[in-house]
Design an enzyme around this catalytic site. Structure first.
Site, mmCIF file in Angstrom:
data_model
loop_
_atom_site.group_PDB
_atom_site.id
_atom_site.type_symbol
_atom_site.label_atom_id
_atom_site.label_comp_id
_atom_site.label_asym_id
_atom_site.label_seq_id
_atom_site.Cartn_x
_atom_site.Cartn_y
_atom_site.Cartn_z
ATOM 1 N N ASP A 1 0.821 -1.212 0.000
ATOM 2 C CA ASP A 1 0.000 0.000 0.000
ATOM 3 C C ASP A 1 0.855 1.262 0.000
ATOM 4 O O ASP A 1 2.005 1.247 0.444
ATOM 5 C CB ASP A 1 -0.872 0.042 1.261
ATOM 6 C CG ASP A 1 -2.067 -0.882 1.167
ATOM 7 O OD1 ASP A 1 -2.088 -1.716 0.245
ATOM 8 O OD2 ASP A 1 -2.963 -0.780 2.024
ATOM 9 N N HIS B 1 3.865 -2.193 3.220
ATOM 10 C CA HIS B 1 3.932 -0.869 2.583
ATOM 11 C C HIS B 1 5.235 -0.744 1.803
ATOM 12 O O HIS B 1 6.290 -1.116 2.325
ATOM 13 C CB HIS B 1 3.832 0.228 3.644
ATOM 14 C CG HIS B 1 2.480 0.301 4.281
ATOM 15 N ND1 HIS B 1 2.118 -0.504 5.348
ATOM 16 C CD2 HIS B 1 1.391 1.045 3.986
ATOM 17 C CE1 HIS B 1 0.862 -0.237 5.677
ATOM 18 N NE2 HIS B 1 0.393 0.693 4.878
#
Ligand SMILES: [Zn+2]
Length: 258
Positions: A75, A220
């Site tokens: 993400d 991430h």
């Protein structure tokens, strides 16, 4: 099913019942307060847990997968760290899905191009990823989703089907926006919390404890600590004979539509 609609109807019914009962026997005001507090509590829990399906249906894993197959998602990119992530994925022959933020796509279009060229998937993760995203109305959310879609579609040439809500929080406005845009919500069932801590061992141990067939991992591609954990994690998966496949393959859902 415990959804926002069912819970709201139930609590409205409960409050009405209590209100009517109040005409016959005196009911302490605190009962009303307590019921409303429980209602708010359930709402807060349902909104913050993507796997609760409280506001929208989210695909968080494949519970029917028996083989050692797992999906990794990233993400908040693209960022300069995405390049290191791509290198590792190539080294370990893994396919991942990147949920990109629109404004970051504008900064690093060449990285999105590379993600796709190397056989990975992309999905929508809002345009701004604003702290206030969960307070936006459906119109504003729809605009953000459409803006990010059109940025990604320059590279995919196909309609983007996957959306991951910022912070994994869902709201009635997000539900309404999704009814218009038609995205499928992709969640996770293995959260690394690499956004909250930079402690590599803590993150690594947290993930491997939760690994099981059909799982979706959230990482991430925005920090060097996540890249280090990724290498450790890919090694672990290889040693344990896990295959890293795309979300599309794991869930049997299409990431793009013609
Ligand atoms: Zn995010």
């Amino acid at each position: 099913m415990i959804t926002h609609k069912n819970i709201s109807l139930f609590f409205i019914f409960l409050l009405l019942l209590l209100f009517l009962l109040n005409f016959y026997i005196a009911i302490n005001i605190w009962w009303f307060v307590a019921i409303i507090l429980v209602w708010l509590g359930i709402n807060a829990f349902g909104s913050s847990r993507i796997s609760s399906n409280y506001h929208v249906k989210a695909f968080c894993n494949n519970p029917f997968e028996k083989e050692k197959k797992i999906a990794i998602t990233f993400d908040d990119g693209p960022s300069v760290f995405t390049l290191e992530v791509l290198e590792l994925l190539k080294k370990y022959n893994a396919k991942a899905t990147f949920f990109c933020i629109g404004k970051n796509i504008e900064t690093h279009p060449e990285i999105v191009k590379q993600i796709i060229a190397e056989g990975h998937l992309v999905g929508n993760h809002s345009y701004s990823h604003s702290k206030f995203f969960d307070f936006y109305n459906a119109k504003k959310i729809t605009e953000e989703l459409q803006k990010t879609d059109s940025l990604l579609e320059k590279f995919t040439s196909k309609k983007i089907n996957f959306f991951r809500p910022p912070y994994g929080v869902t709201t009635p406005s997000i539900r309404r926006a999704l009814q218009l845009t038609g995205h499928k919500v992709i969640g996770w069932n293995i959260r690394s919390l690499d956004g909250g801590t930079k402690n590599q061992n803590l993150i690594f141990n947290r993930i491997i404890k939760r690994v099981s067939p059909g799982g979706i991992v959230l990482l991430h591609d925005t920090g060097s600590h996540s890249v280090l954990v990724l290498e450790q994690f890919l090694q672990f998966l290889q040693q344990n004979n896990y295959e890293v496949i795309s979300v599309e393959e794991l869930l049997n859902l299409k990431a793009y539509e013609d």
